[in-house]
Design a protein around this motif. Structure first.
Motif, PDB file in Angstrom:
ATOM      1  N   ASP A  64       0.778  -1.245   0.109  1.00  0.00           N
ATOM      2  CA  ASP A  64       0.060  -0.018   0.255  1.00  0.00           C
ATOM      3  C   ASP A  64       0.807   1.234  -0.026  1.00  0.00           C
ATOM      4  O   ASP A  64       0.664   2.279   0.558  1.00  0.00           O
ATOM      5  N   ARG A  65       2.080   1.174  -0.609  1.00  0.00           N
ATOM      6  CA  ARG A  65       2.791   2.226  -0.211  1.00  0.00           C
ATOM      7  C   ARG A  65       2.437   3.417  -1.115  1.00  0.00           C
ATOM      8  O   ARG A  65       2.835   4.766  -1.232  1.00  0.00           O
ATOM      9  N   ASN A  66       1.742   3.172  -2.324  1.00  0.00           N
ATOM     10  CA  ASN A  66       0.830   4.489  -3.187  1.00  0.00           C
ATOM     11  C   ASN A  66      -0.467   4.968  -2.370  1.00  0.00           C
ATOM     12  O   ASN A  66      -1.131   5.643  -3.075  1.00  0.00           O
ATOM     13  N   ASN A  67      -0.893   4.386  -1.054  1.00  0.00           N
ATOM     14  CA  ASN A  67      -1.839   4.836  -0.679  1.00  0.00           C
ATOM     15  C   ASN A  67      -1.830   5.964   0.312  1.00  0.00           C
ATOM     16  O   ASN A  67      -0.970   5.604   1.298  1.00  0.00           O
ATOM     17  N   PRO A  68      -2.067   7.219  -0.038  1.00  0.00           N
ATOM     18  CA  PRO A  68      -1.827   8.343   0.926  1.00  0.00           C
ATOM     19  C   PRO A  68      -2.426   8.226   2.351  1.00  0.00           C
ATOM     20  O   PRO A  68      -1.495   8.830   3.218  1.00  0.00           O
ATOM     21  N   ASP A  69      -3.285   7.491   2.836  1.00  0.00           N
ATOM     22  CA  ASP A  69      -3.818   7.098   3.979  1.00  0.00           C
ATOM     23  C   ASP A  69      -2.731   6.414   4.937  1.00  0.00           C
ATOM     24  O   ASP A  69      -2.597   6.875   6.167  1.00  0.00           O
ATOM     25  N   TYR A  89       0.413   7.428   5.267  1.00  0.00           N
ATOM     26  CA  TYR A  89       1.489   8.434   5.284  1.00  0.00           C
ATOM     27  C   TYR A  89       0.826   9.446   6.076  1.00  0.00           C
ATOM     28  O   TYR A  89       1.562  10.532   6.527  1.00  0.00           O
ATOM     29  N   ASP A  90      -0.628   9.558   6.426  1.00  0.00           N
ATOM     30  CA  ASP A  90      -1.208  10.790   7.106  1.00  0.00           C
ATOM     31  C   ASP A  90      -1.122  10.529   8.857  1.00  0.00           C
ATOM     32  O   ASP A  90      -1.925   9.623   9.269  1.00  0.00           O
TER      33      ASP A  90
END
Length: 95
Positions: free
Chosen positions: A62-67, A69-70
């Motif tokens: 899921d490295r491309n999921n911005p959630d 990193y929030d």
């Protein structure tokens, strides 16, 4: 000694989604779970270049999921990021 290992050591690194890349390989350490604890342990172990570490995660890449990193909404993720296991009395445990 290296010659006593039943399978060769691996020099692969990074995120892999193909399990065959770890098949028939020998690792000094295997860490299960790439959450905060698992990645910390695997990272510290891999600081020693003489050892090999395999970090296994059952979830998606899921490295491309911005959630993920929030940091301000940590714990409020949903979808494939949340694994709710049913327990007694229909309660859930989040993994």
């Amino acid at each position: 000694a290296e010659s006593q290992r039943p399978f060769p050591r691996t020099n692969a690194s990074g995120v892999q989604t193909d399990p065959s890349l770890a098949a028939n390989k020998t690792f000094d350490y295997i860490v299960i779970g790439a959450g905060l604890g698992g990645t910390t342990v695997a990272g510290r172990l891999s600081e020693d270049p003489s050892v090999t570490v395999l970090l296994l995660e059952a979830g998606n890449d899921d490295r491309n999921n911005p959630d993920i990193y929030d940091i301000f909404n940590f714990g409020s993720a949903n979808g494939s990021l949340v694994w709710n296991w049913k327990t007694d009395l229909n309660k859930t445990i989040q993994g």
